[in-house]
Design an enzyme around this catalytic site. Structure first.
Site, mmCIF file in Angstrom:
data_model
loop_
_atom_site.group_PDB
_atom_site.id
_atom_site.type_symbol
_atom_site.label_atom_id
_atom_site.label_comp_id
_atom_site.label_asym_id
_atom_site.label_seq_id
_atom_site.Cartn_x
_atom_site.Cartn_y
_atom_site.Cartn_z
ATOM 1 C CG ASN A 9 -1.731 1.237 1.388
ATOM 2 O OD1 ASN A 9 -1.790 2.048 0.470
ATOM 3 N ND2 ASN A 9 -2.372 1.393 2.539
ATOM 4 C CD1 TRP A 10 3.512 1.019 -3.044
ATOM 5 C CD2 TRP A 10 3.525 2.312 -4.883
ATOM 6 N NE1 TRP A 10 4.227 0.352 -4.021
ATOM 7 C CE2 TRP A 10 4.252 1.122 -5.159
ATOM 8 C CE3 TRP A 10 3.408 3.260 -5.900
ATOM 9 C CZ2 TRP A 10 4.847 0.873 -6.406
ATOM 10 C CZ3 TRP A 10 3.993 3.025 -7.129
ATOM 11 C CH2 TRP A 10 4.710 1.836 -7.374
ATOM 12 C CE LYS A 11 -0.325 3.311 4.705
ATOM 13 N NZ LYS A 11 -0.374 3.467 6.155
ATOM 14 C CG HIS A 94 -6.121 2.062 4.782
ATOM 15 N ND1 HIS A 94 -5.730 3.020 5.693
ATOM 16 C CD2 HIS A 94 -5.107 1.183 4.697
ATOM 17 C CE1 HIS A 94 -4.515 2.726 6.126
ATOM 18 N NE2 HIS A 94 -4.108 1.609 5.538
ATOM 19 C CD GLU A 96 -3.262 5.686 6.470
ATOM 20 O OE1 GLU A 96 -3.167 5.742 5.230
ATOM 21 O OE2 GLU A 96 -2.370 5.177 7.184
ATOM 22 C CD GLU A 165 -3.872 -2.344 7.082
ATOM 23 O OE1 GLU A 165 -2.740 -2.581 6.645
ATOM 24 O OE2 GLU A 165 -4.493 -1.307 6.815
ATOM 25 N N GLY A 171 1.933 2.299 10.699
ATOM 26 C CA GLY A 171 2.912 3.374 10.566
ATOM 27 C C GLY A 171 3.577 3.774 11.867
ATOM 28 C CB SER A 209 4.573 -1.800 11.964
ATOM 29 O OG SER A 209 4.162 -0.453 12.160
ATOM 30 N N GLY A 230 2.569 -1.218 4.258
ATOM 31 C CA GLY A 230 2.670 0.193 3.925
ATOM 32 C C GLY A 230 4.109 0.621 3.739
ATOM 33 N N GLY A 231 4.693 1.160 4.790
ATOM 34 C CA GLY A 231 6.050 1.722 4.720
ATOM 35 C C GLY A 231 7.067 0.815 4.046
HETATM 36 P P1 PGA Z 1 2.380 0.253 7.629
HETATM 37 O O1 PGA Z 1 0.981 0.508 6.891
HETATM 38 O O2 PGA Z 1 2.917 -1.057 7.092
HETATM 39 O O3 PGA Z 1 3.228 1.417 7.231
HETATM 40 O O4 PGA Z 1 2.110 0.191 9.093
HETATM 41 C C1 PGA Z 1 0.092 -0.548 6.636
HETATM 42 C C2 PGA Z 1 -1.170 -0.004 6.028
HETATM 43 O O5 PGA Z 1 -1.653 1.036 6.486
HETATM 44 O O6 PGA Z 1 -1.729 -0.596 5.074
#
Ligand code: PGA
Length: 248
Positions: A9-11, A94, A96, A165, A171, A209, A230-231
């Site tokens: 997930n590049w966001k 998600h 967010e 999640e 994050g 994470s 994500g990251g």
């Molecule tokens: P993260 O993000 O791996 O940076 O914690 C995961 C996500 O929000 O899909």
């Protein structure tokens, strides 16, 4: 045994130049991968990344999809439009999106429905906040979030993927322990089993994470069928080591 699914997930990250470099490195490094792979990219880059992943085995994913079919919804992108550009997966709900864009359980269920109707696998994200976990509400929250999607989608539910999640792990560098994650995954699997006889083929991903160091242990849990990353999906070496962990 079904193959694991690792979705990046590049966001809101990337650029024309960095996308190209990242996909080139991933394609070169993932030739022997034994898992399913996807990258969920910002909508503006779908066309570019569709071209870059062609023939690589890496599938294309979107980060959101409209709950509406078409019409006067300024700024939205429909499932049919995503499908025209080869999108195979779409994140829905998600945390967010739920937090910053006020997406309700009903809206998320509608998005999943539009994706399914267009032949796109919705990756339905569920998860509790830290306050909810501390109040002992984790199971109640994730079950409520998933129930809305089950209720709206009936027997099509066997075609979704789910991502657990925990919001407090996204994050933050804090990861759910493999036992904590497995416990919630088992709850979600039981809920899916009550809704479909095909629950065992549904991918339930862990996200929050996930990184090169913790992926092996998380992915070895009975009900963890992959990861939403994500990251660590923005650096080829990190993402490739998670792909390697999912390929054993
Ligand atoms: P993260 O993000 O791996 O940076 O914690 C995961 C996500 O929000 O899909």
């Amino acid at each position: 045994m079904k193959k694991k699914l690792i979705a990046g997930n590049w966001k809101m990250n990337g650029s024309v130049a960095s996308n190209e470099a990242l996909i080139q490195a991933l394609s070169a490094g993932a030739v022997d991968a034994q898992c399913l792979m996807a990258v969920c990219v910002p909508a503006i880059y779908l066309v570019q990344v569709q071209r870059l992943v062609a023939g690589s085995g890496i599938e294309l994913g979107a980060q959101d999809v409209s709950a509406h079919e078409s019409g006067a919804y300024t700024g939205e992108v429909s499932a049919a439009m995503l499908r025209e550009y080869g999108v195979r997966y779409a994140l829905v709900g998600h945390s967010e999106r739920r937090q910053y864009h006020g997406e309700s359980d009903a809206a998320v269920a509608g998005k999943a429905q539009r994706a399914l109707a267009a032949g796109i696998t919705p990756i339905v994200c569920v998860g509790e906040t830290l306050a909810e976990r501390e109040q002992g509400l984790t199971e109640e929250v994730v079950k409520r979030q998933l129930a809305a999607v089950i209720h709206t989608n009936g027997h099509c539910i066997s075609e979704i993927a789910v991502a657990y999640e925990p919001v407090w792990a996204i994050g933050t560098g804090k990861t759910a322990s493999p036992e904590q994650a497995q416990h919630v995954h088992a709850v979600l699997r039981a809920q899916l089993r009550a809704a479909t006889e095909h629950a065992d083929k549904i991918h339930i991903l862990y996200g929050g994470s996930m990184n090169a160091a913790n992926a092996v242990q998380l992915l070895s849990q009975a009900d963890i069928d992959g990861g939403l990353v994500g990251g660590a999906s923005l650096k080829a070496v990190d993402f490739l080591s998670i792909i390697a962990a999912a390929s054993v």
